[in-house]
Motif scaffolding. Structure first.
Motif, PDB file in Angstrom:
ATOM      1  N   ILE A  36      44.975  17.378 -20.390  1.00 31.43           N
ATOM      2  CA  ILE A  36      44.248  17.023 -21.602  1.00 31.43           C
ATOM      3  C   ILE A  36      45.228  16.407 -22.592  1.00 31.43           C
ATOM      4  O   ILE A  36      46.346  16.904 -22.768  1.00 31.43           O
ATOM      5  CB  ILE A  36      43.559  18.250 -22.234  1.00 31.43           C
ATOM      6  CG1 ILE A  36      42.539  18.846 -21.269  1.00 31.43           C
ATOM      7  CG2 ILE A  36      42.901  17.888 -23.556  1.00 31.43           C
ATOM      8  CD1 ILE A  36      41.373  17.925 -20.933  1.00 31.43           C
ATOM      9  N   ALA A  37      44.813  15.330 -23.243  1.00 31.88           N
ATOM     10  CA  ALA A  37      45.616  14.714 -24.298  1.00 31.88           C
ATOM     11  C   ALA A  37      44.906  14.881 -25.630  1.00 31.88           C
ATOM     12  O   ALA A  37      43.704  14.626 -25.734  1.00 31.88           O
ATOM     13  CB  ALA A  37      45.841  13.230 -24.013  1.00 31.88           C
ATOM     14  N   ASN A  38      45.632  15.352 -26.629  1.00 34.02           N
ATOM     15  CA  ASN A  38      45.134  15.358 -27.997  1.00 34.02           C
ATOM     16  C   ASN A  38      45.432  13.998 -28.604  1.00 34.02           C
ATOM     17  O   ASN A  38      46.593  13.594 -28.700  1.00 34.02           O
ATOM     18  CB  ASN A  38      45.805  16.458 -28.814  1.00 34.02           C
ATOM     19  CG  ASN A  38      45.432  17.843 -28.332  1.00 34.02           C
ATOM     20  OD1 ASN A  38      44.257  18.129 -28.160  1.00 34.02           O
ATOM     21  ND2 ASN A  38      46.420  18.683 -28.087  1.00 34.02           N
ATOM     22  N   VAL A  39      44.401  13.284 -28.989  1.00 33.19           N
ATOM     23  CA  VAL A  39      44.532  11.908 -29.450  1.00 33.19           C
ATOM     24  C   VAL A  39      44.056  11.809 -30.890  1.00 33.19           C
ATOM     25  O   VAL A  39      43.024  12.385 -31.256  1.00 33.19           O
ATOM     26  CB  VAL A  39      43.716  10.941 -28.570  1.00 33.19           C
ATOM     27  CG1 VAL A  39      43.895   9.492 -29.041  1.00 33.19           C
ATOM     28  CG2 VAL A  39      44.130  11.074 -27.105  1.00 33.19           C
ATOM     29  N   PHE A  53      40.328  13.486 -31.092  1.00 34.71           N
ATOM     30  CA  PHE A  53      39.524  13.949 -29.970  1.00 34.71           C
ATOM     31  C   PHE A  53      40.448  14.323 -28.822  1.00 34.71           C
ATOM     32  O   PHE A  53      41.659  14.071 -28.866  1.00 34.71           O
ATOM     33  CB  PHE A  53      38.523  12.873 -29.522  1.00 34.71           C
ATOM     34  CG  PHE A  53      39.150  11.535 -29.202  1.00 34.71           C
ATOM     35  CD1 PHE A  53      39.573  11.239 -27.914  1.00 34.71           C
ATOM     36  CD2 PHE A  53      39.310  10.567 -30.190  1.00 34.71           C
ATOM     37  CE1 PHE A  53      40.146  10.007 -27.607  1.00 34.71           C
ATOM     38  CE2 PHE A  53      39.882   9.342 -29.904  1.00 34.71           C
ATOM     39  CZ  PHE A  53      40.293   9.054 -28.613  1.00 34.71           C
ATOM     40  N   GLN A  54      39.866  14.927 -27.800  1.00 35.11           N
ATOM     41  CA  GLN A  54      40.612  15.280 -26.592  1.00 35.11           C
ATOM     42  C   GLN A  54      40.153  14.397 -25.440  1.00 35.11           C
ATOM     43  O   GLN A  54      38.959  14.129 -25.298  1.00 35.11           O
ATOM     44  CB  GLN A  54      40.402  16.752 -26.253  1.00 35.11           C
ATOM     45  CG  GLN A  54      41.040  17.688 -27.264  1.00 35.11           C
ATOM     46  CD  GLN A  54      40.882  19.147 -26.891  1.00 35.11           C
ATOM     47  OE1 GLN A  54      39.920  19.524 -26.232  1.00 35.11           O
ATOM     48  NE2 GLN A  54      41.826  19.977 -27.300  1.00 35.11           N
ATOM     49  N   LEU A  55      41.135  13.958 -24.651  1.00 36.31           N
ATOM     50  CA  LEU A  55      40.861  13.048 -23.536  1.00 36.31           C
ATOM     51  C   LEU A  55      41.336  13.684 -22.242  1.00 36.31           C
ATOM     52  O   LEU A  55      42.461  14.197 -22.161  1.00 36.31           O
ATOM     53  CB  LEU A  55      41.580  11.718 -23.755  1.00 36.31           C
ATOM     54  CG  LEU A  55      41.256  10.608 -22.754  1.00 36.31           C
ATOM     55  CD1 LEU A  55      39.921   9.965 -23.116  1.00 36.31           C
ATOM     56  CD2 LEU A  55      42.363   9.550 -22.739  1.00 36.31           C
ATOM     57  N   ASP A  56      40.489  13.660 -21.219  1.00 32.81           N
ATOM     58  CA  ASP A  56      40.867  14.111 -19.887  1.00 32.81           C
ATOM     59  C   ASP A  56      41.739  13.031 -19.250  1.00 32.81           C
ATOM     60  O   ASP A  56      41.285  11.905 -19.038  1.00 32.81           O
ATOM     61  CB  ASP A  56      39.612  14.365 -19.042  1.00 32.81           C
ATOM     62  CG  ASP A  56      39.925  15.025 -17.707  1.00 32.81           C
ATOM     63  OD1 ASP A  56      40.925  14.646 -17.068  1.00 32.81           O
ATOM     64  OD2 ASP A  56      39.151  15.910 -17.296  1.00 32.81           O
ATOM     65  N   LEU A  57      42.986  13.352 -18.930  1.00 33.55           N
ATOM     66  CA  LEU A  57      43.916  12.355 -18.403  1.00 33.55           C
ATOM     67  C   LEU A  57      43.640  11.984 -16.955  1.00 33.55           C
ATOM     68  O   LEU A  57      44.217  11.012 -16.443  1.00 33.55           O
ATOM     69  CB  LEU A  57      45.353  12.862 -18.542  1.00 33.55           C
ATOM     70  CG  LEU A  57      45.873  12.981 -19.980  1.00 33.55           C
ATOM     71  CD1 LEU A  57      47.271  13.608 -19.980  1.00 33.55           C
ATOM     72  CD2 LEU A  57      45.904  11.629 -20.669  1.00 33.55           C
TER      73      LEU A  57
END
Length: 502
Positions: free
Chosen positions: A383-386, A398-402
């Motif tokens: 997960i990336a915190n963007v 938002f959070q992105l599934d890498l």
């Protein structure tokens, strides 16, 4: 290379200037020296002893206590324009930091959190313009020597080092002694074997090659060129690498934005490469090549062409499965500002538009570019915190599934970025005075090595924002913008219980 925010800014006309020494003008009490957008007074013009720093001056400082933190004042730092600070904490509770003092001379300071002893020494290199590219950077080598570089933007490279952690041994010296007259983006890294590497660009924007050196047995040795300054047709170009990201094997991965001229509008493609030793390079597939590598020899992730709004602020993260994911901004499907993510797959690169603005920002011209889209991204497993800030719009997180490049959910916590705006708690420690132009409290993490690893403590100061590498003008609204007061440089040391792991 500096921070993400700094790399988002295109280069100034200084990149095309080979003779930066012009008339010196002293203004105000701080003694500001205006030499266009240039940044360095070479040591042979600054004093008779070209190599030695001033004798260290020491004092004992009593820290403030705020909650579970000790707050030390390291010194006074010039606040005219924000630049990165070189800092390291090689031993827990012992800070080394390189910054521009109130008169804009490069100053090295050490602080012992246990005794409160603060020592400072001034080097014979002065920041003379208002160029936001003139960052300082620091590294602690495996042999304990401390290395400082920076204060350069298409100007002679400034570099100094100590013998071990002894301030009195600090000397300014050439790195290798060649290809150092027109230097930009000095960067410390380590290779897959843990050896210290120094990377920088020699030449100007649109016409510069990247050079790698390795520290071994008390001296720097030339490894060769990393990124080419010409394409396969012989046309000039420049590479703008993202911060390097090492995988679990120590192999360094990097995203590269390629540009034709000093104008940011000529950014035309996003590439990818990896290396274990900064001599041999490869893309996703294909042969391993000796540098310098051209765009066509490694991966082209995305090639939107010139005038596409592409900024040289790409960032690369490693997903938990070992696949690189690249973030970058350009005009998207609606022809407005957009943030995109690209993930390496078995057949190439999967690209998704993950945030889109309702507005289109003109991405063109030279010099540090204020008012452009900015973003940050930090990984937590897959997960990336963007966080992204488009001009004229509220910032969003938002959070992105890498693994899928799908937005998981909005995130309340924004990721920490080097030299990012400070948190409310940090702002309570320090505030920018009125009368400055777009000044804010800045915060920069400190790591043990100075350039990688977990942060151990934090530096806090205030500074004015970027102004396309030009001097701020004093106005009735901003009466101190052209002669800004120096800021206290604070070192916030967390308690052992709160200190992050290295």
């Amino acid at each position: 290379m500096g921070s993400d925010e700094d790399r988002a800014n295109p280069l100034s006309k200084a990149d095309r200037m080979k003779q930066p020494w012009q008339k010196t003008i002293i203004t105000g009490l701080i003694g500001l020296t205006a030499i266009g957008a240039m940044g360095t007074i070479p040591s042979y013009l600054a004093g008779s002893d070209a190599n030695a720093a001033s004798a260290p001056v020491c004092e004992t400082a009593k820290p403030q206590r705020r909650g579970n933190q000790k707050i030390f004042e390291v010194g006074k730092i010039w606040s005219g324009v924000r630049t990165m600070i070189g800092a390291a904490e090689p031993i827990k509770g012992q800070l080394w930091v390189a910054y521009y003092d109130a008169d804009r001379w490069v100053t090295l300071a050490s602080v012992d959190a246990g005794s409160g002893r603060v020592c400072r020494t001034r080097l014979k290199s002065q920041f003379t313009g208002w160029d936001g590219h003139n960052n300082l950077t620091m590294a602690v080598a495996p042999d304990g020597s401390i290395h400082i570089a920076g204060n350069a933007h298409a100007t002679p490279l400034f570099y100094a080092r100590t013998q071990g952690r002894k301030m009195a041994t600090l000397r300014e010296t050439p790195l290798i002694g060649r290809d150092e007259d027109v230097a930009t983006y000095p960067t410390f890294l380590k290779d897959a074997r843990g050896r210290l590497v120094f990377l920088y660009r020699s030449g100007g924007s649109g016409d510069g090659r990247w050079i790698a050196n390795r520290w071994a047995k008390g001296r720097w040795r030339r490894l060769g060129s990393a990124f080419s300054d010409v394409d396969r047709t012989g046309s000039h170009l420049s590479a703008y690498p993202s911060p390097f990201m090492a995988d679990r094997n120590g192999v360094n991965h990097v995203a590269i934005v390629w540009r034709r001229t000093p104008d940011v509008a000529t950014n035309f493609a996003v590439g990818y490469a990896k290396t274990a030793d900064f001599q041999l390079w490869s893309g996703t597939k294909g042969p391993i090549l000796m540098g310098p590598v051209r765009p066509d020899q490694i991966d082209i992730v995305d090639q939107p062409g010139e005038k596409s709004g592409l900024l040289n602020s790409a960032k690369l993260l490693m997903a938990a499965d070992g696949k690189p994911v690249i973030f970058y901004t350009r005009y998207g499907s609606r022809n407005t500002d957009s943030l995109l993510a690209a993930r390496q797959t078995a057949t190439g690169w999967d690209i998704k538009e993950i945030a889109t603005s309702d507005h289109r920002t003109p991405i063109e011209g030279e010099g540090s570019l204020p008012g452009a889209p900015t973003f940050s991204a930090s990984p937590s497993g897959n997960i990336a915190n963007v966080s992204v800030a488009f001009p004229k719009e509220p910032s969003r997180s938002f959070q992105l599934d890498l693994t899928t490049l799908s937005v998981v959910k909005p995130s309340a916590a924004s990721p920490v970025a080097a030299a990012a705006p400070a948190s409310q708690a940090q702002k309570a420690l320090l505030s920018a005075p009125s009368g400055l132009a777009n000044a804010s409290v800045r915060s920069q993490p400190v790591t043990a090595s100075g350039f990688d690893g977990h942060w151990t403590s934090r530096l806090i100061w205030y500074a004015q924002s970027l102004n396309r590498d030009r001097a701020w003008t004093c106005t009735p609204q901003f009466p101190q913008a052209c002669t800004p007061p120096p800021s206290p440089l604070l070192w916030a040391v967390p308690s052992i219980a709160e200190a992050p792991r290295r």
